[in-house]
Design a protein around this motif. Structure first.
Motif, PDB file in Angstrom:
ATOM      1  N   LEU A 163     -16.375  -2.583  24.267  1.00 30.48           N
ATOM      2  CA  LEU A 163     -15.545  -1.387  24.389  1.00 30.48           C
ATOM      3  C   LEU A 163     -14.902  -1.291  25.773  1.00 30.48           C
ATOM      4  O   LEU A 163     -13.755  -0.847  25.904  1.00 30.48           O
ATOM      5  N   LEU A 164     -15.637  -1.715  26.808  1.00 34.19           N
ATOM      6  CA  LEU A 164     -15.074  -1.681  28.154  1.00 34.19           C
ATOM      7  C   LEU A 164     -13.910  -2.659  28.299  1.00 34.19           C
ATOM      8  O   LEU A 164     -12.895  -2.347  28.919  1.00 34.19           O
ATOM      9  N   VAL A 165     -14.065  -3.849  27.715  1.00 31.25           N
ATOM     10  CA  VAL A 165     -13.001  -4.851  27.786  1.00 31.25           C
ATOM     11  C   VAL A 165     -11.754  -4.346  27.063  1.00 31.25           C
ATOM     12  O   VAL A 165     -10.623  -4.555  27.517  1.00 31.25           O
ATOM     13  N   ALA A 166     -11.946  -3.670  25.921  1.00 31.70           N
ATOM     14  CA  ALA A 166     -10.805  -3.121  25.182  1.00 31.70           C
ATOM     15  C   ALA A 166     -10.072  -2.083  26.015  1.00 31.70           C
ATOM     16  O   ALA A 166      -8.847  -1.967  25.949  1.00 31.70           O
ATOM     17  N   GLY A 167     -10.814  -1.321  26.829  1.00 33.99           N
ATOM     18  CA  GLY A 167     -10.209  -0.399  27.782  1.00 33.99           C
ATOM     19  C   GLY A 167      -9.391   0.719  27.168  1.00 33.99           C
ATOM     20  O   GLY A 167      -8.415   1.173  27.763  1.00 33.99           O
ATOM     21  N   ARG A 168      -9.779   1.195  25.987  1.00 33.19           N
ATOM     22  CA  ARG A 168      -8.989   2.204  25.302  1.00 33.19           C
ATOM     23  C   ARG A 168      -9.539   3.615  25.473  1.00 33.19           C
ATOM     24  O   ARG A 168      -9.070   4.559  24.819  1.00 33.19           O
ATOM     25  N   THR A 169     -10.545   3.776  26.311  1.00 35.02           N
ATOM     26  CA  THR A 169     -11.021   5.098  26.692  1.00 35.02           C
ATOM     27  C   THR A 169     -11.696   4.985  28.048  1.00 35.02           C
ATOM     28  O   THR A 169     -11.905   3.883  28.561  1.00 35.02           O
ATOM     29  N   GLU A 170     -12.049   6.122  28.628  1.00 33.13           N
ATOM     30  CA  GLU A 170     -12.640   6.111  29.966  1.00 33.13           C
ATOM     31  C   GLU A 170     -13.985   5.390  29.966  1.00 33.13           C
ATOM     32  O   GLU A 170     -14.780   5.575  29.047  1.00 33.13           O
ATOM     33  N   PRO A 171     -14.265   4.590  31.014  1.00 33.52           N
ATOM     34  CA  PRO A 171     -15.550   3.885  31.080  1.00 33.52           C
ATOM     35  C   PRO A 171     -16.758   4.806  30.951  1.00 33.52           C
ATOM     36  O   PRO A 171     -17.735   4.462  30.285  1.00 33.52           O
ATOM     37  N   ARG A 172     -16.696   5.988  31.582  1.00 34.00           N
ATOM     38  CA  ARG A 172     -17.837   6.898  31.515  1.00 34.00           C
ATOM     39  C   ARG A 172     -18.081   7.371  30.081  1.00 34.00           C
ATOM     40  O   ARG A 172     -19.220   7.582  29.661  1.00 34.00           O
ATOM     41  N   LYS A 173     -17.004   7.506  29.300  1.00 35.97           N
ATOM     42  CA  LYS A 173     -17.164   7.929  27.910  1.00 35.97           C
ATOM     43  C   LYS A 173     -17.626   6.769  27.031  1.00 35.97           C
ATOM     44  O   LYS A 173     -18.278   6.991  26.008  1.00 35.97           O
TER      45      LYS A 173
END
Length: 296
Positions: A163-173
């Motif tokens: 999900l982080l690699v996709a980068g489609r929402t804030e890292p904290r979320k």
């Protein structure tokens, strides 16, 4: 009594690591339990039962600080729970002789994933905040849940980096939503193990000790994440997991001493190189941030 204290410390250390990385509680705990010759199904069951409590606390904390995307929690967590239940059922029906190398192999792969991810790419992510679609989240949750149950951990290492690699929402979320949805995964896996291990039973002392350690560590997780360097810690944890599970696999395969020594030396060299790369990467990140602040 001594073994219980050790398990409490294992749970505490694993929760501290998980609190700083958003992953690795299950992988770390299960690796240490299996290395001490606890059966794979019992080890994974103990960890998941403990995680029912630790993930509930973690999810509540993330909710309190506004780190949740409830759409992600539902679309990732519900398929993840199904995958975890199926994985727990599959592992419960494998003999210890078959399950031990299977689990060690999964843990080795997860450890290598952590090693490469944190050494080479660090933790900085972020593109457009476009959100995720169910057709992406649901298969990811199903696979991550199955791997988590059969490997005794893997929900965070599989779901969070993806999900982080996709980068489609804030890292904290991303971290908050993955942590909160893990409650559903842990609960489903625990139910699967309780059904599947009727003859063998569950070691509730192990689960309680791990939970106690995790609960003790939970209040310090927020402090720890501000003090440690996640990139270096993640690389080091990956290295330990790789070395430990390589030993388990070589023991199961009765690898001769010369080949075993060569393997250890190669893996140790890889680990040292990865940690060195992580340290250099962290220094470059600091230098880039300093230059950016100076320019601003």
């Amino acid at each position: 009594m001594e073994s219980i204290i050790v398990l409490v410390l294992v749970g505490l250390a694993a929760q501290m690591i998980d609190g700083s990385l958003g992953m690795a509680y299950g992988v770390t705990s299960t690796t240490l339990l299996v290395a001490n010759r606890i059966g794979p199904a019992i080890a994974s069951a103990s960890v998941h039962i403990a995680e029912v409590g630790t993930t509930l606390l973690s999810g509540a904390a993330h909710w309190r600080f506004g780190n949740l995307d409830w759409k992600v929690v539902a679309q990732l967590g519900i398929p993840g729970a199904l995958g975890a239940f199926l994985g727990a059922t599959a592992l419960s029906n494998l003999s210890t002789e078959v399950a031990r190398p299977w689990m060690a192999g999964i843990l080795l792969a997860l450890g290598m994933s952590l090693l490469v991810r944190f050494a080479a790419r660090g933790t900085s992510r972020g593109r457009e905040h476009l959100g995720f679609r169910a057709r992406f989240l649901s298969p990811l949750g199903l696979v991550a849940g199955f791997v988590d149950a059969t490997g005794g951990g893997g929900w965070g290492p599989v779901a969070t980096p993806t999900l982080l690699v996709a980068g489609r929402t804030e890292p904290r979320k991303v971290i908050g939503s993955v942590s909160a949805s893990e409650f559903l995964v842990s609960l489903a896996a625990s139910i699967g193990f309780l059904i599947g291990l009727t003859g063998e039973g569950v070691d509730w002392r192990n689960a309680a000790a791990l939970l106690a350690g995790g609960a003790l560590a939970a209040p310090f997780a927020a402090w720890l994440v501000r003090k440690v360097v996640p990139r270096i810690l993640g690389t080091a944890v990956g290295a330990v997991i790789v070395l430990t599970n390589s030993r388990t696999l070589m023991n199961e395969a009765n690898v001769a001493s010369p080949a075993r020594t060569v393997t250890y030396v190669a893996l140790l060299a890889l680990s040292v190189g990865a940690v060195t790369l992580a340290v250099r990467g962290h220094r470059k990140e600091i230098a880039a941030a300093t230059a950016e602040n100076t320019a601003a």
